[in-house]
Design an enzyme around this catalytic site. Structure first.
Site, mmCIF file in Angstrom:
data_model
loop_
_atom_site.group_PDB
_atom_site.id
_atom_site.type_symbol
_atom_site.label_atom_id
_atom_site.label_comp_id
_atom_site.label_asym_id
_atom_site.label_seq_id
_atom_site.Cartn_x
_atom_site.Cartn_y
_atom_site.Cartn_z
ATOM 1 N N ASP A 66 48.006 -24.463 -5.628
ATOM 2 C CA ASP A 66 47.978 -26.387 -5.162
ATOM 3 C C ASP A 66 46.566 -26.508 -4.471
ATOM 4 O O ASP A 66 45.746 -25.595 -3.868
ATOM 5 C CB ASP A 66 49.263 -26.809 -3.670
ATOM 6 C CG ASP A 66 48.852 -27.906 -3.472
ATOM 7 O OD1 ASP A 66 48.353 -28.706 -4.512
ATOM 8 O OD2 ASP A 66 49.570 -28.052 -3.115
ATOM 9 N N HIS A 100 51.560 -27.132 3.511
ATOM 10 C CA HIS A 100 52.257 -26.969 3.226
ATOM 11 C C HIS A 100 53.827 -25.847 3.714
ATOM 12 O O HIS A 100 53.842 -24.969 4.593
ATOM 13 C CB HIS A 100 52.865 -26.413 2.955
ATOM 14 C CG HIS A 100 51.991 -26.315 1.210
ATOM 15 N ND1 HIS A 100 51.296 -25.656 -0.052
ATOM 16 C CD2 HIS A 100 51.874 -27.761 0.289
ATOM 17 C CE1 HIS A 100 51.383 -26.630 -0.695
ATOM 18 N NE2 HIS A 100 50.985 -27.453 -0.332
ATOM 19 N N SER A 126 48.433 -23.720 3.269
ATOM 20 C CA SER A 126 49.934 -23.782 2.841
ATOM 21 C C SER A 126 50.033 -22.068 3.802
ATOM 22 O O SER A 126 50.035 -22.526 4.906
ATOM 23 C CB SER A 126 50.299 -23.201 0.775
ATOM 24 O OG SER A 126 51.269 -23.194 1.122
#
Lengths: 277, 194
Positions: free
Chosen positions: B137, B44, B17
């Site tokens: 996540d 992401h 991310s």
């Protein structure tokens, strides 16, 4: 045996049972996606495991319908992928305008966001009263939402932005009226759309269409079902008609591909050829 | 005598991310086109950056990098990036599938969705890597990989631009390897040929 493996076995048994008892065929759906959805549905259902659920589902229509709603619920946005709607406006609408009346099939319309988006666009381009849109979905609950055309007001800001990037000519707020925390789409838009139940995996076509829109539905299907659905679309699309898929869906390598050309680069808008005759 | 094909593992999955672009440049940049496994990556990134990251990394890396297409069969020596705004999944026949299901833990694409489907597809023959990022996540997905017998790798949070994602993974899983960023590619190369 680990729970994960048992779950997979139970899932396959359930899907085969559902096919035989209710005629709904999910065996050609992408397993990874359907497993996630069934897992989520099971967690909210109160059953201890899928075998328990199956015993009830195969005997009780209402229990089956709960599962059906859980595994077929799709979500969308108004003017999702604005560049796509801009391409429709600029490269497809001019062709549509050459017909006195345009018939559109929006397959897998979910709760109707894209159906209303397209209706707004066509109205702005002067096609009001000159088209009818058949918007279909397998899930009757989301179809009812689509029919009502009521969406959370808090989404409207984002939708307005999408509408503008999609080349909107007016003010997005003209197309709905706000009531409390909801927005209701204008009646004149709703009147041009016929919402109906349709199962792409098992049902027949809808007659001759000038435009078919089916976005982010085929990505949930295995290749065999994908081919079947594309043949279904092909059989009811008029020569010179348009087929619109999701941005990550292509006709590359599909059987109907030779008869189609891509109209807008990377927008997955395909036009059917007029053929040799 | 050198083997042509690894036996222990069939695939690598990775999630990043915040700080992910720089981390991917470093890790994927150290892999050659002869890397014997397919690599699936969820990063992401902003929704508008259509295909941009894949093109950038492909220019920069020896290993081939592309945005994942639906129904694509995964091949060795190729990195498949989840397209912006789609979940990336691996099916049991080692083909890729996409979904627009709602975000999971606020993320679409979601690292968990990729990892969990890959654990189903590859079982113990999978290497899972969680790198720099904010949030959690990837933790659940990495746990599933471990439960299925796969190998779990987490970037040392001290070397991560954002530490919470690798930290969360370490707390959830107690991974097989905790390595600094520059150590991830050499580890993957070593494991890949087992």
């Amino acid at each position: 045996m680990p729970d994960e493996e048992l779950f997979d076995i139970e899932m396959r048994l359930l899907l085969h049972g559902v096919r035989q008892v209710y005629g709904y065929d999910f065996t050609d759906y992408s397993e990874a996606s359907i497993k996630r959805r069934i897992t989520q549905w099971l967690a909210s259902s109160g059953y201890a495991n899928l075998s328990h659920a199956q015993a009830v589902i195969l005997r009780d229509q209402a229990a089956f319908e709960s599962l059906l709603r859980g595994i077929t619920v799709n979500v969308s946005d108004m003017f999702r992928d604005p560049a796509f709607f801009r391409a429709i406006r600029e490269q497809v609408v001019p062709h549509l305008k050459t017909y006195p009346f345009v018939k559109i099939w929006h397959a897998g319309c979910a709760s109707g966001e894209e159906a209303y988006s397209l209706a707004i666009l066509l109205e702005e381009e002067g096609l009001k009263g000159h088209f009818r849109m058949y918007a279909t979905d397998i899930n009757n609950e989301v179809l009812q939402k689509a029919r009502e055309g009521i969406y959370p007001l808090k989404e409207m800001q984002r939708y307005t932005k999408n509408y503008q990037s999609a080349g909107g000519r007016g003010s997005f707020s003209d197309y709905y009226s706000a009531r409390y925390d909801h927005a209701i789409m204008m009646k004149s838009l709703r009147e041009q759309i016929v919402f109906a139940s349709h199962n792409l995996a098992t049902d027949a076509d809808f007659g001759e269409m000038h435009l078919i829109l089916c976005r982010n539905v085929l990505i949930y299907f295995k290749p065999t079902l994908k081919e079947r659905v594309l043949r279904l679309f092909d059989s009811c699309l008029l020569p010179g008609g348009f087929l619109c898929l999701g941005l990550k869906e292509t006709l590359d390598g599909r059987r109907i591909a030779p008869d189609y050309g891509e109209v807008a680069q990377r927008m997955r808008i395909y036009r059917k050829s007029y053929g040799q005759e | 005598m050198a083997r042509n094909r690894p036996e222990r593992f069939r695939a690598v999955v990775a999630g990043v991310s915040t700080g992910g672009v720089e981390a991917l440049k470093l890790v994927l940049g150290a892999l050659s086109k002869d890397f014997p496994l397919p690599v699936m990556v969820v990063a992401h990134i902003s929704q508008e950056a259509d295909n941009g990251l894949a093109l950038l990394l492909d220019d920069l890396c020896g290993i081939r990098v592309k945005e994942a297409d639906e129904l694509e069969e995964v091949a060795a020596g190729t990195v498949y990036l989840a397209p912006p705004n789609y979940h990336l999944q691996v099916e049991r026949d080692a083909t890729l599938s996409l979904s627009v299901d709602p975000p999971v833990r606020f993320a679409r694409p979601s690292v968990d969705v990729l990892f969990e489907s890959a654990a189903d597809a590859f079982g113990p023959a999978l290497i899972g890597v969680v790198m720099t990022g904010a949030g959690s996540d990837g933790s659940n997905g990495l746990k599933r990989i471990k439960e299925a017998g796969g190998v779990t790798v987490v970037q040392d949070p001290a070397t991560a631009e954002a530490a919470s994602m690798p930290k969360s993974a370490i707390e959830t899983v107690s991974p097989d390897y905790i390595v600094q960023l520059s150590g991830i590619a050499p580890l993957l190369v070593r494991l890949a040929w087992l």
